[in-house]
Design an enzyme around this catalytic site. Structure first.
Site, PDB file in Angstrom:
ATOM      1  N   ASP A  46     -14.829 -13.439 -12.319  1.00 51.28           N
ATOM      2  CA  ASP A  46     -13.944 -13.731 -12.315  1.00 51.28           C
ATOM      3  C   ASP A  46     -13.040 -12.956 -12.631  1.00 51.28           C
ATOM      4  OD1 ASP A  46     -11.940 -16.525 -12.553  1.00 51.28           O
ATOM      5  OD2 ASP A  46     -11.653 -15.367 -14.707  1.00 51.28           O
ATOM      6  N   ALA A  47     -11.860 -13.147 -11.945  1.00 58.16           N
ATOM      7  CA  ALA A  47     -10.736 -12.041 -11.562  1.00 58.16           C
ATOM      8  C   ALA A  47     -10.088 -12.457 -12.946  1.00 58.16           C
ATOM      9  CB  ALA A  47     -10.023 -11.966 -10.404  1.00 58.16           C
ATOM     10  N   HIS A  59       1.103  -1.441   0.426  1.00 66.82           N
ATOM     11  CA  HIS A  59       0.195   0.397  -0.541  1.00 66.82           C
ATOM     12  C   HIS A  59       0.702   1.333   0.034  1.00 66.82           C
ATOM     13  CE1 HIS A  59      -4.042  -2.738   1.560  1.00 66.82           C
ATOM     14  NE2 HIS A  59      -3.796  -2.568  -0.219  1.00 66.82           N
ATOM     15  N   HIS A  86      -9.146  -8.555  -7.381  1.00 62.09           N
ATOM     16  CA  HIS A  86      -9.641  -8.624  -6.115  1.00 62.09           C
ATOM     17  C   HIS A  86      -9.615  -7.813  -5.337  1.00 62.09           C
ATOM     18  CE1 HIS A  86      -7.492 -11.620  -8.630  1.00 62.09           C
ATOM     19  NE2 HIS A  86      -7.802 -12.849  -7.955  1.00 62.09           N
ATOM     20  N   ASP A 136      -4.319  -8.694  -7.219  1.00 53.53           N
ATOM     21  CA  ASP A 136      -3.701  -9.164  -5.884  1.00 53.53           C
ATOM     22  C   ASP A 136      -4.935 -10.841  -5.538  1.00 53.53           C
ATOM     23  OD1 ASP A 136      -3.436  -9.298  -3.063  1.00 53.53           O
ATOM     24  OD2 ASP A 136      -4.053  -7.261  -2.113  1.00 53.53           O
ATOM     25  N   SER A 178      -7.172  -2.398  -0.153  1.00 54.83           N
ATOM     26  CA  SER A 178      -6.266  -1.410  -1.605  1.00 54.83           C
ATOM     27  C   SER A 178      -8.147  -0.550  -2.092  1.00 54.83           C
ATOM     28  CB  SER A 178      -6.028  -2.324  -2.195  1.00 54.83           C
ATOM     29  OG  SER A 178      -5.219  -3.628  -2.069  1.00 54.83           O
ATOM     30  N   GLU A 196     -14.381  -8.358  -6.852  1.00 49.94           N
ATOM     31  CA  GLU A 196     -14.611  -9.313  -6.129  1.00 49.94           C
ATOM     32  C   GLU A 196     -15.882 -10.497  -6.493  1.00 49.94           C
ATOM     33  OE1 GLU A 196     -13.328 -12.027  -2.887  1.00 49.94           O
ATOM     34  OE2 GLU A 196     -12.459 -10.029  -3.106  1.00 49.94           O
TER      35      GLU A 196
END
EC number: 2.1.1.266
Length: 276
Positions: A139-140, A18, A41, A160, A97, A115
């Site tokens: 789906d990411a 971060h 994510h 992430d 994030s 997410e």
């Protein structure tokens, strides 16, 4: 390795990730043009450091609480971002994030969050209500590829994942290769945990073969020697980082290393261009 956000919120990896994310976005914002920020994510967006998940691991004591105990001004922006979601100076809540990215938004910038986990997605929508962020539950890797290139001329994709799936690294490599073909000048940030150096070196070699020209590798190793079978640290792959970011990176990385080194260890930061 299962790296679900709620169990590890505010740990040493979060401090590095971060603090660097803040520096990266601010470097890009030196130009006035709009940015699209995409978090593939996103997690819950906000975490209770006194909750059962965070307390089970206690990792925040070696992460955000160490950063708060320090005085190095290079970590002031990171500490300010954490304080912004807390009522006082004490870190009781930890921003994921999405919260860090929200704080960095200018009026012209856009934020897209994703997410896949249904319960976490519901929590994320509540946390981000009123922020203007678009929240997806997809789906990411499908979303990553669908969202690039963004509508704005410039953008950042933050990847992430929890690394729950055995093919996670392979999916990242495939999607990055495909995304780079669509959006060669885009900025991409990929977080990863570090366990065995041999395993990590093998993955780096696979990514090097993608032939992406500007591919920065940052590794934060907590211990002076490898600790077999345990979490040894974390790092970031950054594609197309701006010069203003890389120029100011060494002192920021040193500040993070010094703040987070475990008792009896100095730790190590590796920062290099992949294929250099």
């Amino acid at each position: 390795m299962n790296y679900r956000h709620s169990f590890h919120a505010g740990n040493s990896a979060d401090v590095v990730k971060h603090s660097l994310l803040i520096a990266l976005i601010r470097a890009l914002q030196q130009k006035p043009g709009a940015l699209t920020l995409i978090d593939t994510h996103a997690g819950c967006g906000l975490y209770d450091l006194g909750g059962s998940d965070a307390q089970r691991t206690g990792e925040a004591t070696q992460g955000v609480l160490r950063a708060f105990a320090g005085t190095n001004p290079l970590l002031d922006d990171y500490r300010a971002a954490v304080r912004a979601v807390n009522a006082g100076d004490e870190a009781r809540l930890y921003p994921g994030s999405p919260q860090f990215l929200t704080q960095l938004l200018r009026p012209q910038d856009l934020l897209i969050l994703n997410e896949k986990h249904p319960e976490d997605a519901d929590t994320l929508r509540g946390v981000m209500r009123g922020s203007g962020a678009a929240v997806h539950e997809r789906d990411a890797y499908e979303l990553w590829l669908a969202m690039v290139p963004p509508r704005t001329a410039r953008g950042v994709v933050v990847v992430d994942p929890p690394y729950e799936q055995t093919d996670e690294r392979a999916r990242i490599a495939r999607t990055l290769a495909a995304a780079n073909r669509k959006w060669a000048h885009g900025v991409t940030v990929i977080w990863y945990p570090l366990k065995e150096r041999i395993t990590h070196a093998r993955w780096k070699e696979q990514l090097r073969k993608l032939g992406i020209p500007k591919f920065l590798v940052i590794e934060h190793w907590l211990y002076d020697s490898e600790q077999p079978g345990i979490y040894n640290g974390a790092g970031l792959f950054i594609v197309n980082p701006p010069y203003a970011f890389t120029q100011d990176l060494p002192p920021l990385l040193e500040a993070a290393r010094a703040a987070l080194a475990p008792e009896g260890h100095r730790g190590e930061i590796i920062c290099e261009w992949l294929g250099a």
